[in-house]
Design a protein around this motif. Structure first.
Motif, PDB file in Angstrom:
ATOM      1  N   ARG A 149      11.856 -58.805 -49.628  1.00 50.11           N
ATOM      2  CA  ARG A 149      12.158 -60.205 -49.924  1.00 50.11           C
ATOM      3  C   ARG A 149      13.124 -60.258 -51.092  1.00 50.11           C
ATOM      4  NH1 ARG A 149       7.768 -65.172 -50.645  1.00 50.11           N
ATOM      5  NH2 ARG A 149       9.249 -66.864 -50.218  1.00 50.11           N
ATOM      6  N   VAL A 150      14.245 -60.919 -50.891  1.00 47.26           N
ATOM      7  CA  VAL A 150      15.291 -61.029 -51.914  1.00 47.26           C
ATOM      8  C   VAL A 150      15.399 -62.494 -52.311  1.00 47.26           C
ATOM      9  CG1 VAL A 150      17.723 -60.651 -52.443  1.00 47.26           C
ATOM     10  CG2 VAL A 150      16.514 -59.054 -50.945  1.00 47.26           C
ATOM     11  N   MET A 151      15.172 -62.773 -53.607  1.00 46.79           N
ATOM     12  CA  MET A 151      15.120 -64.164 -54.058  1.00 46.79           C
ATOM     13  C   MET A 151      15.979 -64.406 -55.293  1.00 46.79           C
ATOM     14  SD  MET A 151      11.145 -65.347 -53.646  1.00 46.79           S
ATOM     15  CE  MET A 151      10.530 -64.072 -54.727  1.00 46.79           C
ATOM     16  N   ALA A 152      16.522 -65.605 -55.367  1.00 46.91           N
ATOM     17  CA  ALA A 152      17.140 -66.115 -56.595  1.00 46.91           C
ATOM     18  C   ALA A 152      16.890 -67.615 -56.596  1.00 46.91           C
ATOM     19  CB  ALA A 152      18.631 -65.810 -56.628  1.00 46.91           C
ATOM     20  N   LYS A 153      15.815 -68.011 -57.281  1.00 50.37           N
ATOM     21  CA  LYS A 153      15.432 -69.424 -57.294  1.00 50.37           C
ATOM     22  C   LYS A 153      15.542 -70.062 -58.680  1.00 50.37           C
ATOM     23  CE  LYS A 153      12.384 -69.597 -53.284  1.00 50.37           C
ATOM     24  NZ  LYS A 153      11.061 -70.050 -52.774  1.00 50.37           N
ATOM     25  N   SER A 154      15.437 -69.224 -59.709  1.00 53.56           N
ATOM     26  CA  SER A 154      15.499 -69.766 -61.071  1.00 53.56           C
ATOM     27  C   SER A 154      16.497 -69.017 -61.941  1.00 53.56           C
ATOM     28  CB  SER A 154      14.117 -69.722 -61.729  1.00 53.56           C
ATOM     29  OG  SER A 154      13.623 -68.398 -61.760  1.00 53.56           O
ATOM     30  N   GLN A 155      16.863 -67.805 -61.559  1.00 47.96           N
ATOM     31  CA  GLN A 155      17.837 -67.015 -62.310  1.00 47.96           C
ATOM     32  C   GLN A 155      18.978 -66.616 -61.388  1.00 47.96           C
ATOM     33  OE1 GLN A 155      15.595 -63.750 -63.960  1.00 47.96           O
ATOM     34  NE2 GLN A 155      14.867 -64.979 -65.677  1.00 47.96           N
ATOM     35  N   MET A 156      20.166 -66.449 -61.973  1.00 47.85           N
ATOM     36  CA  MET A 156      21.362 -66.186 -61.175  1.00 47.85           C
ATOM     37  C   MET A 156      21.504 -64.712 -60.826  1.00 47.85           C
ATOM     38  SD  MET A 156      23.058 -68.971 -60.438  1.00 47.85           S
ATOM     39  CE  MET A 156      24.806 -68.664 -60.339  1.00 47.85           C
ATOM     40  N   ASN A 157      20.427 -64.121 -60.375  1.00 51.17           N
ATOM     41  CA  ASN A 157      20.507 -62.747 -59.873  1.00 51.17           C
ATOM     42  C   ASN A 157      19.397 -62.502 -58.867  1.00 51.17           C
ATOM     43  OD1 ASN A 157      18.111 -61.636 -61.373  1.00 51.17           O
ATOM     44  ND2 ASN A 157      19.379 -62.199 -63.128  1.00 51.17           N
TER      45      ASN A 157
END
Length: 243
Positions: free
Chosen positions: A154-162
């Motif tokens: 799972r690859v996420m970026a919901k609150s930080q730009m990375n």
């Protein structure tokens, strides 16, 4: 950016990193730009099925009713049947949230799953996710799902730009590490509104190493590495002088 760029970075990572007494993971970091993560449609949340396993066992649990119980017990690392839900208090749910990577659920008991487990699993992004195919019919082929999720990241970026992901272990064959890294990069890029224009930089690192930029020539990487080492030495000297 092609796969050769990843090979160049991986070669430098191998040659410049100190050996540890344990097998380190290989992490991929993608720094993003030109996105407004406050807008839901610009957040990143991908379930990517990799070409190769990551060298780490993926632990899978399943919330199931009587129809799916035998199948889940045979194929999952943990099967939690509906009649066992009352046994799970907040402390016990936190424990399984930390131990298991993915949670599957029988679709017709999802309201009960949400009621009992949602407050703990939800904030940890561990709730059974329909988008990933983790909410299933009572007749689902659990064995096939477990095989799928064993190679899913799972690859996420919901609150930080990375976006960060463990892609392999350092002792895996080089082609497996490169295939996984490049596949995640391509999948993430294609999911972004402006593709390449939303990617600021890409980095590879071991668990306890400095990150190595992908897409730079070897001499540029070496210069950047040496400059970073020099700054670290200077900082230590300045700190000692203040003591």
């Amino acid at each position: 950016m092609d796969k050769q760029a990843f090979k160049t970075a991986l070669d430098f990572l191998k040659s410049s990193s100190e050996k540890k007494k344990f097998i380190q993971g290989v992490d991929l970091i993608v720094n993003l730009k030109n996105l407004d993560l406050k807008q839901n449609d610009q957040q990143v949340d991908l379930f990517i099925q990799l070409p190769h396993p990551r060298g780490k066992k993926t632990k899978i649990a399943c919330f199931c009713g009587p129809e799916l119980a035998a199948n889940a017990k045979q194929n999952c690392d943990l099967a939690i049947t509906l009649d066992q839900f009352p046994q799970y208090d907040k402390k016990k749910i936190k424990k399984i949230a930390s131990e298991y990577d993915f949670f599957l659920a029988q679709a017709n008991i999802m309201p009960e799953v949400a009621k009992v487990f949602g407050r703990v699993l939800g904030p940890r992004n561990k709730m059974p996710n329909p988008k990933a195919g983790a909410v299933v019919a009572p007749t689902a082929n659990i064995k096939a799902l477990v095989e799928k999720f064993s190679k899913t990241v799972r690859v996420m970026a919901k609150s930080q730009m990375n976006a960060k992901a463990l892609i392999a272990k350092e002792n895996q064959p080089e082609n497996e590490i490169l295939d996984n890294a490049f596949f995640i990069y391509e999948s993430l890029k294609k999911s972004l509104p402006q593709e390449d224009n939303n990617i600021k930089s890409v980095l590879l690192k071991y668990t306890m190493s400095k990150p190595i930029p992908v897409g730079m020539a070897p001499e540029e990487i070496k210069k950047l590495w040496e400059e970073g080492a020099a700054r670290a030495v200077t900082s230590r000297k300045q700190l000692l002088e203040k003591l």
